[in-house]
Each structure stands twice: as C-alpha cells, then as structure tokens.
Design a protein around this motif. Structure first.
Motif, PDB file in Angstrom:
ATOM      1  N   VAL A  43       0.867  -1.177   0.000  1.00  0.00           N
ATOM      2  CA  VAL A  43       0.000   0.000   0.000  1.00  0.00           C
ATOM      3  C   VAL A  43       0.899   1.220   0.000  1.00  0.00           C
ATOM      4  CG1 VAL A  43      -1.764   1.285   1.251  1.00  0.00           C
ATOM      5  CG2 VAL A  43      -1.802  -1.220   1.249  1.00  0.00           C
ATOM      6  N   ASP A  44       0.768   2.054  -1.015  1.00  0.00           N
ATOM      7  CA  ASP A  44       1.579   3.257  -1.151  1.00  0.00           C
ATOM      8  C   ASP A  44       0.643   4.455  -1.174  1.00  0.00           C
ATOM      9  OD1 ASP A  44       3.576   5.074  -1.608  1.00  0.00           O
ATOM     10  OD2 ASP A  44       4.017   4.421  -3.645  1.00  0.00           O
ATOM     11  N   GLY A  45       0.388   5.040  -0.006  1.00  0.00           N
ATOM     12  CA  GLY A  45      -0.535   6.162   0.106  1.00  0.00           C
ATOM     13  C   GLY A  45       0.058   7.428  -0.467  1.00  0.00           C
TER      14      GLY A  45
ATOM     15  N   ILE B 172      -3.071  13.479  -7.062  1.00  0.00           N
ATOM     16  CA  ILE B 172      -1.665  13.072  -7.154  1.00  0.00           C
ATOM     17  C   ILE B 172      -1.571  11.555  -7.304  1.00  0.00           C
ATOM     18  CG2 ILE B 172       0.520  12.970  -5.897  1.00  0.00           C
ATOM     19  CD1 ILE B 172      -0.234  15.717  -4.707  1.00  0.00           C
ATOM     20  N   GLY B 173      -2.291  10.827  -6.482  1.00  0.00           N
ATOM     21  CA  GLY B 173      -2.293   9.369  -6.588  1.00  0.00           C
ATOM     22  C   GLY B 173      -2.916   8.889  -7.878  1.00  0.00           C
ATOM     23  N   ALA B 174      -3.990   9.534  -8.301  1.00  0.00           N
ATOM     24  CA  ALA B 174      -4.651   9.140  -9.547  1.00  0.00           C
ATOM     25  C   ALA B 174      -3.742   9.357 -10.743  1.00  0.00           C
ATOM     26  CB  ALA B 174      -5.947   9.917  -9.726  1.00  0.00           C
ATOM     27  N   THR B 175      -2.961  10.416 -10.731  1.00  0.00           N
ATOM     28  CA  THR B 175      -2.016  10.675 -11.814  1.00  0.00           C
ATOM     29  C   THR B 175      -0.978   9.569 -11.885  1.00  0.00           C
ATOM     30  OG1 THR B 175      -2.321  13.062 -11.569  1.00  0.00           O
ATOM     31  CG2 THR B 175      -0.346  12.336 -12.724  1.00  0.00           C
ATOM     32  N   GLU B 176      -0.498   9.132 -10.733  1.00  0.00           N
ATOM     33  CA  GLU B 176       0.494   8.060 -10.705  1.00  0.00           C
ATOM     34  C   GLU B 176      -0.101   6.733 -11.176  1.00  0.00           C
ATOM     35  OE1 GLU B 176       3.597   6.327  -7.467  1.00  0.00           O
ATOM     36  OE2 GLU B 176       3.298   8.490  -7.623  1.00  0.00           O
ATOM     37  N   VAL B 177      -1.317   6.441 -10.761  1.00  0.00           N
ATOM     38  CA  VAL B 177      -1.970   5.191 -11.168  1.00  0.00           C
ATOM     39  C   VAL B 177      -2.289   5.220 -12.664  1.00  0.00           C
ATOM     40  CG1 VAL B 177      -4.059   3.809 -10.909  1.00  0.00           C
ATOM     41  CG2 VAL B 177      -2.883   4.668  -8.896  1.00  0.00           C
ATOM     42  N   ALA B 178      -2.742   6.352 -13.168  1.00  0.00           N
ATOM     43  CA  ALA B 178      -3.058   6.455 -14.596  1.00  0.00           C
ATOM     44  C   ALA B 178      -1.816   6.244 -15.454  1.00  0.00           C
ATOM     45  CB  ALA B 178      -3.684   7.810 -14.907  1.00  0.00           C
ATOM     46  N   GLY B 179      -0.640   6.606 -14.940  1.00  0.00           N
ATOM     47  CA  GLY B 179       0.595   6.427 -15.683  1.00  0.00           C
ATOM     48  C   GLY B 179       1.266   5.088 -15.462  1.00  0.00           C
TER      49      GLY B 179
ATOM     50  N   TYR C 150      -1.884  -4.947 -11.827  1.00  0.00           N
ATOM     51  CA  TYR C 150      -1.345  -4.992 -10.475  1.00  0.00           C
ATOM     52  C   TYR C 150      -1.496  -3.680  -9.712  1.00  0.00           C
ATOM     53  CZ  TYR C 150       0.684  -9.498 -11.518  1.00  0.00           C
ATOM     54  OH  TYR C 150       0.851 -10.817 -11.847  1.00  0.00           O
ATOM     55  N   THR C 151      -2.019  -2.649 -10.333  1.00  0.00           N
ATOM     56  CA  THR C 151      -2.166  -1.352  -9.680  1.00  0.00           C
ATOM     57  C   THR C 151      -3.643  -1.031  -9.541  1.00  0.00           C
ATOM     58  OG1 THR C 151      -0.105  -0.637 -10.707  1.00  0.00           O
ATOM     59  CG2 THR C 151      -1.489   1.071  -9.774  1.00  0.00           C
ATOM     60  N   LEU C 152      -4.042  -0.639  -8.336  1.00  0.00           N
ATOM     61  CA  LEU C 152      -5.442  -0.349  -8.049  1.00  0.00           C
ATOM     62  C   LEU C 152      -5.529   1.005  -7.374  1.00  0.00           C
ATOM     63  CD1 LEU C 152      -8.396  -1.485  -7.863  1.00  0.00           C
ATOM     64  CD2 LEU C 152      -7.779  -2.287  -5.586  1.00  0.00           C
ATOM     65  N   LEU C 153      -6.448   1.832  -7.826  1.00  0.00           N
ATOM     66  CA  LEU C 153      -6.697   3.133  -7.213  1.00  0.00           C
ATOM     67  C   LEU C 153      -7.958   3.033  -6.374  1.00  0.00           C
ATOM     68  CD1 LEU C 153      -6.212   6.238  -6.950  1.00  0.00           C
ATOM     69  CD2 LEU C 153      -7.716   6.485  -8.938  1.00  0.00           C
ATOM     70  N   MET C 154      -7.832   3.361  -5.106  1.00  0.00           N
ATOM     71  CA  MET C 154      -8.993   3.425  -4.221  1.00  0.00           C
ATOM     72  C   MET C 154      -9.020   4.839  -3.666  1.00  0.00           C
ATOM     73  SD  MET C 154      -9.913   0.973  -1.078  1.00  0.00           S
ATOM     74  CE  MET C 154     -11.356   1.228  -0.105  1.00  0.00           C
ATOM     75  N   SER C 155     -10.052   5.591  -4.026  1.00  0.00           N
ATOM     76  CA  SER C 155     -10.077   7.002  -3.642  1.00  0.00           C
ATOM     77  C   SER C 155     -11.504   7.491  -3.472  1.00  0.00           C
ATOM     78  CB  SER C 155      -9.379   7.850  -4.709  1.00  0.00           C
ATOM     79  OG  SER C 155     -10.177   7.931  -5.868  1.00  0.00           O
ATOM     80  N   ASN C 156     -11.602   8.746  -3.108  1.00  0.00           N
ATOM     81  CA  ASN C 156     -12.901   9.390  -3.088  1.00  0.00           C
ATOM     82  C   ASN C 156     -13.269   9.763  -4.525  1.00  0.00           C
ATOM     83  OD1 ASN C 156     -11.341  11.638  -3.678  1.00  0.00           O
ATOM     84  ND2 ASN C 156     -11.484  12.502  -1.648  1.00  0.00           N
TER      85      ASN C 156
END
Length: 60
Positions: free
Chosen positions: A5-7, A15-22, A28-34
């Motif tokens: 888990v890398d918060g 910021i996290g969504a940008t990293e996940v989109a790239g 293997y990568t999952l975005l869990m956010s509001n």
C-alpha cells in the motif's frame, strides 16, 4: 501474495490518480479514492493530468 500500500496524499487524490493512470496496465495497480480524482479534478484542473474515463478501468 504480498500487497504493498503506497498512500499518495494531496490534491484530493489527484496526485495518486495521476500516478496510477501512468502505471503499466498490467492489472497490479489499483486506485482506491474518493470521487474527487474522477469527478471534480477534470473540472477544477485545466488541463487534467489524466483522462478520468480512458485512464482507468472502473471496477465499482
């Protein structure tokens, strides 16, 4: 199977969504956010650093 888990806090999740989109589309990568990175950031940030529809495969 180990899980890492890398918060990435900040900017309402953008910021996290940008990293996940790239990230590599290897499943293997999952975005869990509001809802901010998908619904608010495209309106508030011009240009948005990712496409909220094409940049992710929505699972729920």
């Amino acid at each position: 199977m180990p899980v890492v888990v890398d918060g990435k806090g900040g900017a309402g999740g953008t910021i996290g969504a940008t990293e996940v989109a790239g990230a590599a589309p290897d499943g293997y990568t999952l975005l869990m956010s509001n809802t901010t990175p998908i619904s608010r950031s495209p309106v508030m940030l011009q240009p948005t650093p990712y496409d909220p529809i094409k940049g992710f495969v929505h699972v729920a």
